[in-house]
Scaffold this motif. Structure first.
Motif, PDB file in Angstrom:
ATOM      1  N   ASN A 173       0.836  -1.199   0.000  1.00  0.00           N
ATOM      2  CA  ASN A 173       0.000   0.000   0.000  1.00  0.00           C
ATOM      3  C   ASN A 173       0.870   1.248   0.000  1.00  0.00           C
ATOM      4  O   ASN A 173       2.003   1.221   0.461  1.00  0.00           O
ATOM      5  CB  ASN A 173      -0.914   0.011   1.234  1.00  0.00           C
ATOM      6  CG  ASN A 173      -1.863  -1.159   1.218  1.00  0.00           C
ATOM      7  OD1 ASN A 173      -2.581  -1.358   0.250  1.00  0.00           O
ATOM      8  ND2 ASN A 173      -1.861  -1.946   2.275  1.00  0.00           N
ATOM      9  N   GLY A 174       0.324   2.325  -0.491  1.00  0.00           N
ATOM     10  CA  GLY A 174       1.023   3.601  -0.505  1.00  0.00           C
ATOM     11  C   GLY A 174       0.037   4.733  -0.705  1.00  0.00           C
ATOM     12  O   GLY A 174      -1.166   4.500  -0.810  1.00  0.00           O
ATOM     13  N   SER A 175       0.537   5.933  -0.776  1.00  0.00           N
ATOM     14  CA  SER A 175      -0.334   7.091  -0.980  1.00  0.00           C
ATOM     15  C   SER A 175      -0.296   7.569  -2.428  1.00  0.00           C
ATOM     16  O   SER A 175      -0.952   8.552  -2.782  1.00  0.00           O
ATOM     17  CB  SER A 175       0.073   8.233  -0.051  1.00  0.00           C
ATOM     18  OG  SER A 175       1.424   8.593  -0.304  1.00  0.00           O
ATOM     19  N   SER A 176       0.484   6.870  -3.244  1.00  0.00           N
ATOM     20  CA  SER A 176       0.546   7.226  -4.664  1.00  0.00           C
ATOM     21  C   SER A 176       1.113   6.040  -5.422  1.00  0.00           C
ATOM     22  O   SER A 176       1.611   5.078  -4.845  1.00  0.00           O
ATOM     23  CB  SER A 176       1.435   8.454  -4.885  1.00  0.00           C
ATOM     24  OG  SER A 176       2.789   8.150  -4.609  1.00  0.00           O
ATOM     25  N   VAL A 177       1.027   6.146  -6.720  1.00  0.00           N
ATOM     26  CA  VAL A 177       1.663   5.173  -7.602  1.00  0.00           C
ATOM     27  C   VAL A 177       2.528   5.985  -8.560  1.00  0.00           C
ATOM     28  O   VAL A 177       2.122   7.053  -9.013  1.00  0.00           O
ATOM     29  CB  VAL A 177       0.620   4.290  -8.336  1.00  0.00           C
ATOM     30  CG1 VAL A 177      -0.275   5.105  -9.227  1.00  0.00           C
ATOM     31  CG2 VAL A 177       1.283   3.184  -9.124  1.00  0.00           C
ATOM     32  N   TYR A 178       3.745   5.508  -8.800  1.00  0.00           N
ATOM     33  CA  TYR A 178       4.616   6.199  -9.754  1.00  0.00           C
ATOM     34  C   TYR A 178       4.428   5.563 -11.119  1.00  0.00           C
ATOM     35  O   TYR A 178       4.581   4.352 -11.288  1.00  0.00           O
ATOM     36  CB  TYR A 178       6.086   6.131  -9.327  1.00  0.00           C
ATOM     37  CG  TYR A 178       6.963   6.975 -10.229  1.00  0.00           C
ATOM     38  CD1 TYR A 178       7.010   8.351 -10.059  1.00  0.00           C
ATOM     39  CD2 TYR A 178       7.684   6.397 -11.267  1.00  0.00           C
ATOM     40  CE1 TYR A 178       7.792   9.136 -10.908  1.00  0.00           C
ATOM     41  CE2 TYR A 178       8.463   7.173 -12.110  1.00  0.00           C
ATOM     42  CZ  TYR A 178       8.513   8.539 -11.928  1.00  0.00           C
ATOM     43  OH  TYR A 178       9.274   9.331 -12.762  1.00  0.00           O
ATOM     44  N   ASP A 179       4.076   6.391 -12.090  1.00  0.00           N
ATOM     45  CA  ASP A 179       3.846   5.951 -13.460  1.00  0.00           C
ATOM     46  C   ASP A 179       5.097   6.279 -14.271  1.00  0.00           C
ATOM     47  O   ASP A 179       5.398   7.448 -14.519  1.00  0.00           O
ATOM     48  CB  ASP A 179       2.616   6.681 -14.029  1.00  0.00           C
ATOM     49  CG  ASP A 179       2.264   6.263 -15.436  1.00  0.00           C
ATOM     50  OD1 ASP A 179       3.129   5.720 -16.150  1.00  0.00           O
ATOM     51  OD2 ASP A 179       1.111   6.497 -15.835  1.00  0.00           O
ATOM     52  N   TYR A 180       5.853   5.250 -14.637  1.00  0.00           N
ATOM     53  CA  TYR A 180       7.104   5.470 -15.378  1.00  0.00           C
ATOM     54  C   TYR A 180       6.856   6.000 -16.778  1.00  0.00           C
ATOM     55  O   TYR A 180       7.689   6.717 -17.326  1.00  0.00           O
ATOM     56  CB  TYR A 180       7.927   4.173 -15.420  1.00  0.00           C
ATOM     57  CG  TYR A 180       8.534   3.841 -14.075  1.00  0.00           C
ATOM     58  CD1 TYR A 180       9.757   4.367 -13.696  1.00  0.00           C
ATOM     59  CD2 TYR A 180       7.863   3.022 -13.176  1.00  0.00           C
ATOM     60  CE1 TYR A 180      10.308   4.085 -12.454  1.00  0.00           C
ATOM     61  CE2 TYR A 180       8.402   2.726 -11.938  1.00  0.00           C
ATOM     62  CZ  TYR A 180       9.622   3.267 -11.582  1.00  0.00           C
ATOM     63  OH  TYR A 180      10.156   2.986 -10.344  1.00  0.00           O
ATOM     64  N   GLU A 181       5.731   5.669 -17.378  1.00  0.00           N
ATOM     65  CA  GLU A 181       5.385   6.166 -18.720  1.00  0.00           C
ATOM     66  C   GLU A 181       5.210   7.677 -18.703  1.00  0.00           C
ATOM     67  O   GLU A 181       5.675   8.381 -19.590  1.00  0.00           O
ATOM     68  CB  GLU A 181       4.099   5.477 -19.203  1.00  0.00           C
ATOM     69  CG  GLU A 181       3.540   6.021 -20.511  1.00  0.00           C
ATOM     70  CD  GLU A 181       4.260   5.493 -21.738  1.00  0.00           C
ATOM     71  OE1 GLU A 181       4.002   6.020 -22.825  1.00  0.00           O
ATOM     72  OE2 GLU A 181       5.077   4.571 -21.616  1.00  0.00           O
ATOM     73  N   GLN A 182       4.527   8.178 -17.652  1.00  0.00           N
ATOM     74  CA  GLN A 182       4.282   9.618 -17.544  1.00  0.00           C
ATOM     75  C   GLN A 182       5.351  10.332 -16.713  1.00  0.00           C
ATOM     76  O   GLN A 182       5.334  11.546 -16.599  1.00  0.00           O
ATOM     77  CB  GLN A 182       2.913   9.883 -16.891  1.00  0.00           C
ATOM     78  CG  GLN A 182       1.745   9.358 -17.690  1.00  0.00           C
ATOM     79  CD  GLN A 182       0.430   9.767 -17.060  1.00  0.00           C
ATOM     80  OE1 GLN A 182       0.052  10.940 -17.131  1.00  0.00           O
ATOM     81  NE2 GLN A 182      -0.248   8.824 -16.415  1.00  0.00           N
ATOM     82  N   SER A 183       6.255   9.564 -16.112  1.00  0.00           N
ATOM     83  CA  SER A 183       7.323  10.100 -15.251  1.00  0.00           C
ATOM     84  C   SER A 183       6.777  10.989 -14.145  1.00  0.00           C
ATOM     85  O   SER A 183       7.265  12.098 -13.921  1.00  0.00           O
ATOM     86  CB  SER A 183       8.352  10.888 -16.088  1.00  0.00           C
ATOM     87  OG  SER A 183       8.943  10.053 -17.045  1.00  0.00           O
ATOM     88  N   LYS A 184       5.754  10.464 -13.436  1.00  0.00           N
ATOM     89  CA  LYS A 184       5.193  11.253 -12.338  1.00  0.00           C
ATOM     90  C   LYS A 184       4.449  10.359 -11.355  1.00  0.00           C
ATOM     91  O   LYS A 184       4.024   9.253 -11.681  1.00  0.00           O
ATOM     92  CB  LYS A 184       4.259  12.334 -12.858  1.00  0.00           C
ATOM     93  CG  LYS A 184       2.975  11.814 -13.481  1.00  0.00           C
ATOM     94  CD  LYS A 184       2.077  12.969 -13.921  1.00  0.00           C
ATOM     95  CE  LYS A 184       0.784  12.464 -14.525  1.00  0.00           C
ATOM     96  NZ  LYS A 184      -0.084  13.569 -14.917  1.00  0.00           N
ATOM     97  N   HIS A 185       4.308  10.891 -10.130  1.00  0.00           N
ATOM     98  CA  HIS A 185       3.501  10.245  -9.102  1.00  0.00           C
ATOM     99  C   HIS A 185       2.043  10.631  -9.306  1.00  0.00           C
ATOM    100  O   HIS A 185       1.739  11.787  -9.583  1.00  0.00           O
ATOM    101  CB  HIS A 185       3.938  10.701  -7.706  1.00  0.00           C
ATOM    102  CG  HIS A 185       5.232  10.103  -7.278  1.00  0.00           C
ATOM    103  ND1 HIS A 185       5.342   8.855  -6.720  1.00  0.00           N
ATOM    104  CD2 HIS A 185       6.490  10.580  -7.351  1.00  0.00           C
ATOM    105  CE1 HIS A 185       6.602   8.594  -6.457  1.00  0.00           C
ATOM    106  NE2 HIS A 185       7.325   9.625  -6.831  1.00  0.00           N
ATOM    107  N   ILE A 186       1.161   9.661  -9.162  1.00  0.00           N
ATOM    108  CA  ILE A 186      -0.277   9.901  -9.212  1.00  0.00           C
ATOM    109  C   ILE A 186      -0.810   9.624  -7.814  1.00  0.00           C
ATOM    110  O   ILE A 186      -0.693   8.503  -7.312  1.00  0.00           O
ATOM    111  CB  ILE A 186      -0.961   9.009 -10.261  1.00  0.00           C
ATOM    112  CG1 ILE A 186      -0.415   9.334 -11.654  1.00  0.00           C
ATOM    113  CG2 ILE A 186      -2.476   9.170 -10.204  1.00  0.00           C
ATOM    114  CD1 ILE A 186      -0.821   8.365 -12.726  1.00  0.00           C
TER     115      ILE A 186
END
Length: 115
Positions: A20-33
């Protein structure tokens, strides 16, 4: 499947594997969601802060309020597969520690995430 729906699926799959976490890092978009909420074997109720929408239901029958469409998700250990009714396409993937890989049949591409 749109990028944020994919990120939500990655977040749910990771949560079902105990990550679990408070965000997911999207490597395609190079950002935390930023995503918050609860994920367990019987109930999913998460909020995608970027799209300002909920994704909720049972893991096998999620509803993405941002797309007004269901997402089917089936877990088999750390492997998962499913169907996105918004795009009428299948997806599959796996969870390996904090890393999640999603293969989207719509784009024939692997997408990588971390929580």
């Amino acid at each position: 499947m749109n990028s944020n729906s994919r990120a939500c699926v990655a977040y749910v799959a990771a949560g079902l594997c105990g990550k679990n976490g408070s965000s997911v890092y999207d490597y395609e978009q190079s950002k935390h969601i930023s995503i918050s909420g609860t994920v367990d074997a019987n109930n999913v109720n998460i909020y995608d802060h970027e799209r300002s929408c909920h994704v909720s239901g049972s893991p096998s029958s999620l509803y993405d309020y941002g797309n007004s469409a269901h997402i089917q998700l089936t877990m088999n250990g750390t492997q998962f597969s499913g169907y996105d009714y918004h795009t009428s396409n299948h997806f599959s993937g796996n969870v390996n520690g904090n890393s999640i890989s999603v293969y989207d049949y719509e784009t024939s591409t692997h997408y990588n995430y971390s929580v």
